[in-house]
Design a protein around this motif. Structure first.
Motif, PDB file in Angstrom:
ATOM      1  N   GLU A  28     -80.734 -46.987 -36.158  1.00  0.00           N
ATOM      2  CA  GLU A  28     -80.266 -48.288 -35.682  1.00  0.00           C
ATOM      3  C   GLU A  28     -80.535 -49.340 -36.755  1.00  0.00           C
ATOM      4  O   GLU A  28     -81.670 -49.545 -37.168  1.00  0.00           O
ATOM      5  CB  GLU A  28     -80.949 -48.647 -34.365  1.00  0.00           C
ATOM      6  CG  GLU A  28     -80.712 -50.067 -33.887  1.00  0.00           C
ATOM      7  CD  GLU A  28     -79.236 -50.470 -33.792  1.00  0.00           C
ATOM      8  OE1 GLU A  28     -78.459 -49.785 -33.115  1.00  0.00           O
ATOM      9  OE2 GLU A  28     -78.867 -51.486 -34.434  1.00  0.00           O
ATOM     10  N   ASN A  38     -73.957 -54.356 -28.721  1.00  0.00           N
ATOM     11  CA  ASN A  38     -73.201 -55.151 -27.748  1.00  0.00           C
ATOM     12  C   ASN A  38     -73.554 -54.725 -26.330  1.00  0.00           C
ATOM     13  O   ASN A  38     -73.470 -55.522 -25.392  1.00  0.00           O
ATOM     14  CB  ASN A  38     -71.692 -54.941 -27.966  1.00  0.00           C
ATOM     15  CG  ASN A  38     -71.125 -55.949 -28.931  1.00  0.00           C
ATOM     16  OD1 ASN A  38     -71.814 -56.863 -29.367  1.00  0.00           O
ATOM     17  ND2 ASN A  38     -69.861 -55.780 -29.272  1.00  0.00           N
ATOM     18  N   SER A  39     -73.913 -53.469 -26.170  1.00  0.00           N
ATOM     19  CA  SER A  39     -74.181 -52.943 -24.823  1.00  0.00           C
ATOM     20  C   SER A  39     -75.236 -53.780 -24.108  1.00  0.00           C
ATOM     21  O   SER A  39     -75.162 -53.994 -22.893  1.00  0.00           O
ATOM     22  CB  SER A  39     -74.642 -51.483 -24.910  1.00  0.00           C
ATOM     23  OG  SER A  39     -73.703 -50.725 -25.640  1.00  0.00           O
ATOM     24  N   ALA A  45     -71.000 -53.857 -16.282  1.00  0.00           N
ATOM     25  CA  ALA A  45     -69.969 -53.487 -15.313  1.00  0.00           C
ATOM     26  C   ALA A  45     -69.265 -52.243 -15.848  1.00  0.00           C
ATOM     27  O   ALA A  45     -68.850 -52.231 -17.002  1.00  0.00           O
ATOM     28  CB  ALA A  45     -68.970 -54.629 -15.172  1.00  0.00           C
ATOM     29  N   ASN A 234     -72.437 -55.415 -35.800  1.00  0.00           N
ATOM     30  CA  ASN A 234     -71.248 -54.548 -35.754  1.00  0.00           C
ATOM     31  C   ASN A 234     -70.217 -55.034 -36.774  1.00  0.00           C
ATOM     32  O   ASN A 234     -69.273 -55.740 -36.444  1.00  0.00           O
ATOM     33  CB  ASN A 234     -70.659 -54.523 -34.337  1.00  0.00           C
ATOM     34  CG  ASN A 234     -71.559 -53.787 -33.365  1.00  0.00           C
ATOM     35  OD1 ASN A 234     -72.631 -53.310 -33.737  1.00  0.00           O
ATOM     36  ND2 ASN A 234     -71.140 -53.684 -32.123  1.00  0.00           N
ATOM     37  N   ASP A 237     -69.389 -50.774 -40.358  1.00  0.00           N
ATOM     38  CA  ASP A 237     -69.978 -49.787 -41.283  1.00  0.00           C
ATOM     39  C   ASP A 237     -69.511 -48.362 -40.990  1.00  0.00           C
ATOM     40  O   ASP A 237     -69.145 -47.617 -41.896  1.00  0.00           O
ATOM     41  CB  ASP A 237     -71.511 -49.799 -41.186  1.00  0.00           C
ATOM     42  CG  ASP A 237     -72.135 -50.970 -41.927  1.00  0.00           C
ATOM     43  OD1 ASP A 237     -71.380 -51.811 -42.464  1.00  0.00           O
ATOM     44  OD2 ASP A 237     -73.382 -51.044 -41.957  1.00  0.00           O
ATOM     45  N   GLU A 452     -66.941 -48.308 -29.491  1.00  0.00           N
ATOM     46  CA  GLU A 452     -66.009 -49.315 -30.008  1.00  0.00           C
ATOM     47  C   GLU A 452     -65.275 -48.896 -31.273  1.00  0.00           C
ATOM     48  O   GLU A 452     -64.203 -49.409 -31.563  1.00  0.00           O
ATOM     49  CB  GLU A 452     -66.803 -50.572 -30.378  1.00  0.00           C
ATOM     50  CG  GLU A 452     -67.158 -51.446 -29.237  1.00  0.00           C
ATOM     51  CD  GLU A 452     -67.969 -52.649 -29.708  1.00  0.00           C
ATOM     52  OE1 GLU A 452     -68.221 -52.808 -30.913  1.00  0.00           O
ATOM     53  OE2 GLU A 452     -68.357 -53.427 -28.829  1.00  0.00           O
ATOM     54  N   LEU A 468     -67.747 -49.788 -21.725  1.00  0.00           N
ATOM     55  CA  LEU A 468     -68.980 -49.006 -21.571  1.00  0.00           C
ATOM     56  C   LEU A 468     -68.655 -47.609 -21.061  1.00  0.00           C
ATOM     57  O   LEU A 468     -69.267 -46.619 -21.481  1.00  0.00           O
ATOM     58  CB  LEU A 468     -69.934 -49.717 -20.613  1.00  0.00           C
ATOM     59  CG  LEU A 468     -70.597 -50.977 -21.174  1.00  0.00           C
ATOM     60  CD1 LEU A 468     -71.328 -51.730 -20.076  1.00  0.00           C
ATOM     61  CD2 LEU A 468     -71.567 -50.633 -22.305  1.00  0.00           C
TER      62      LEU A 468
END
Ligand SMILES: Cc1cc2nc3c(=O)[nH]c(=O)nc-3n(C[C@H](O)[C@H](O)[C@H](O)COP(=O)(O)OP(=O)(O)OC[C@H]3O[C@@H](n4cnc5c(N)ncnc54)[C@H](O)[C@@H]3O)c2cc1C
Length: 487
Positions: A28, A38-39, A45, A234, A237, A452, A468
């Motif tokens: 990470e 982003n999660s 939802a 994000n 990469d 993504e 998601l």
């Protein structure tokens, strides 16, 4: 095996690979404090296909009798999920990916449940009270408990229990290939570069929404000025690394998910406020630009099916701003995010007073717009926010198709918004097993991708809550495929 990224897609991939017996390391780029991609910014939802209460209960195992009694959850059959993806994507979504996403959606959420992710009804913003029952209106019924932070924390706990190592502050920079197969990742950690050997690699490092140069190049002029709703990390990469070794592109590189976002939100996401800079109740009011004119059909469809493309509409307005305007009759229906301290809001007891307070807006034109709008509302049609009520305007150059309420009862409120980009739609080409394909459509050996950075599912628009689920479904498949190599 190595997983690049530690958001929802990556952690699902890591868990699935571990189930196959692989030894897994997650890389990470963000430091620990900013983990979760982003999660973590989401309300978690998650859209999935279900045929009734029994299906819901399989996923939301803690559903209480009181909740069942007080709610109308409806159904969301697989056929409708497919239709929603096809309709919002203008028929361009890759049918193979759509089929997998939809058919695996419930099974995957159940699997996540097995790893400790709890699901609860998503009353906020997805249900309206009608005849004493909370009726769900948009095919989006559950969220992970605790929203994005809860989802990520549950997956992290599961990864830890499974013996998966996560290295924070460790950025993947290139892929190592030997004999036509991916055999490792070059990483940068505390300014030191080294190669980590691996028998297979899953890329799950997000899109390129946080890369201003790429936004301008691929989405177009002006997009470098959009605010980034989520992670600053994000920057594309994973996509770049795969393209460098011959991966094929897929999906709509000029397209993205972008919403109406508070005008004064920071340039990149803030983990305290998270998704709450969004302003998603526009179907209940009108939206005007600096010229005081309406420029979109606020009631074209339920919010879930328009919000992801309306950010672009705002970006294209003068000054890249707009004001959402509501009167007192709908004030109680506005979503929670409108009632937060950080919202850029003005209030007035009369329309002329409101016109003066709308910074940057031609007040006279605004009053004309409201007058014409009010006169055009079909008042004889009953207002019902839980169905497409057909209460439209008539005779305007740009009509509002549903939920048209005159703006006439004080106090009036208005909220200033600009464009916030969520994620990009263009990315890598993958097959139904989440294997990355080369430019000729052949799998690149031992390279998988999910989340993504995969292209082909979304075009121009998006059914809310699909990101998601897509990350989890394809992350699980990627992890299975990559993990099997090791087993
Ligand atoms: C404010 C907001 C609200 C949203 N709400 C919802 C919602 O309710 N429901 C929904 O379905 N979707 C929602 N979305 C969309 C959703 O967040 C994404 O679809 C989903 O989280 C993407 O998951 P992912 O795992 O692909 O990427 P991410 O969760 O972004 O994870 C990618 C990770 O890769 C890391 N990374 C990047 N580059 C490197 C590198 N070189 N090396 C190592 N690591 C790297 C990043 O730091 C990041 O942690 C929302 C998005 C935002 C921003």
């Amino acid at each position: 095996m190595v997983v690049v990224g530690a958001g929802n897609a990556a952690l699902c991939a890591a868990l699935a690979a571990r189930e196959e017996g692989a030894s897994v390391t997650v890389l990470e780029r963000a430091p620990w404090a900013e983990r979760g991609g982003n999660s973590r910014f989401t309300m978690a939802a998650m859209r999935f296909a279900y045929d009734g209460l029994d299906d819901l209960r399989e996923v939301a195992t803690g559903l209480t009798e009181e909740e069942v009694e007080a709610s109308d959850f409806g159904t969301y059959p697989a056929r409708r999920f497919v239709e929603d993806l096809e309709r919002t994507g203008g028929g361009r979504a890759n049918p193979k990916l759509v089929e997998i996403l939809v058919s695996e959606s419930r099974r995957t959420l159940r699997w996540m449940r097995g790893h400790g992710v709890e699901f609860v009804p998503l009353y906020t913003g997805q249900a309206f009270e009608v005849d004493g029952k909370r009726r769900f209106w948009g095919g989006l019924t559950l969220q992970a408990r605790g929203g994005g932070p809860g989802l990520v924390a549950a997956l992290e706990r599961a990864a830890e229990r499974a013996g998966i190592e996560t290295r924070y502050g460790c950025r993947a920079v290139s892929l190592r290939v030997e004999g036509g197969a991916v055999r490792g990742v070059e990483v940068e950690e505390a300014s030191v570069r080294r190669v980590l050997d691996a028998d297979s690699v899953v890329l799950a490092s997000g899109g390129f929404e946080a890369n201003g140069d790429w936004r301008r190049r691929h989405l177009g002029e002006g997009w470098e000025e959009a605010k980034v709703r989520g992670s600053r990390y994000n920057t594309g990469d994973g996509i770049r690394m795969a393209l460098e070794i011959g991966a094929g592109r897929a999906g709509q590189w000029s397209g993205c998910h972008a919403v109406a976002w508070d005008l004064n939100a920071p340039e990149v996401g803030n983990l305290e406020v998270r998704h709450r800079y969004q302003k998603h109740s526009y179907p209940l009011g009108i939206v005007v630009n600096a010229r005081g004119e309406r420029f979109l059909d606020e009631g074209a469809d339920f919010r879930n099916y328009t919000y992801a493309r309306y950010g672009r509409e705002v970006l294209e307005q003068p000054g890249r701003l707009a004001w959402q305007v509501f009167d007192a009759r709908v004030a109680h229906l506005l979503r929670d995010e409108y009632r937060k301290r950080h919202a850029t809001r003005v209030e007035a007891e009369s329309l002329p007073e409101l016109a003066e307070r709308l910074d940057g807006v031609d007040g006279e034109a605004f009053l004309r717009t409201v007058g014409e709008f009010n006169a055009a509302v079909r008042r004889e049609v009953r207002f019902d926010p839980s169905v497409r009520d057909g209460r439209s305007t008539r005779g305007l150059a740009l009509n509002k198709s549903n939920w048209a309420n005159p703006i006439e009862e004080p106090p009036f409120e208005a909220f200033a918004v600009t464009c916030g980009i969520t994620f990009t739609f263009g990315g890598l080409s993958v097959d139904r097993h989440a294997r990355v394909l080369d430019g000729g459509g052949r799998p690149i050996r031992d390279l998988f991708a999910a989340g993504e950075l995969v292209g082909g599912l979304f075009y121009d628009n998006y059914p809310g809550g699909s990101g998601l689920t897509a990350g989890a479904v394809f992350g699980r498949l990627a992890g299975r495929g990559a993990g099997r190599f090791d087993a």
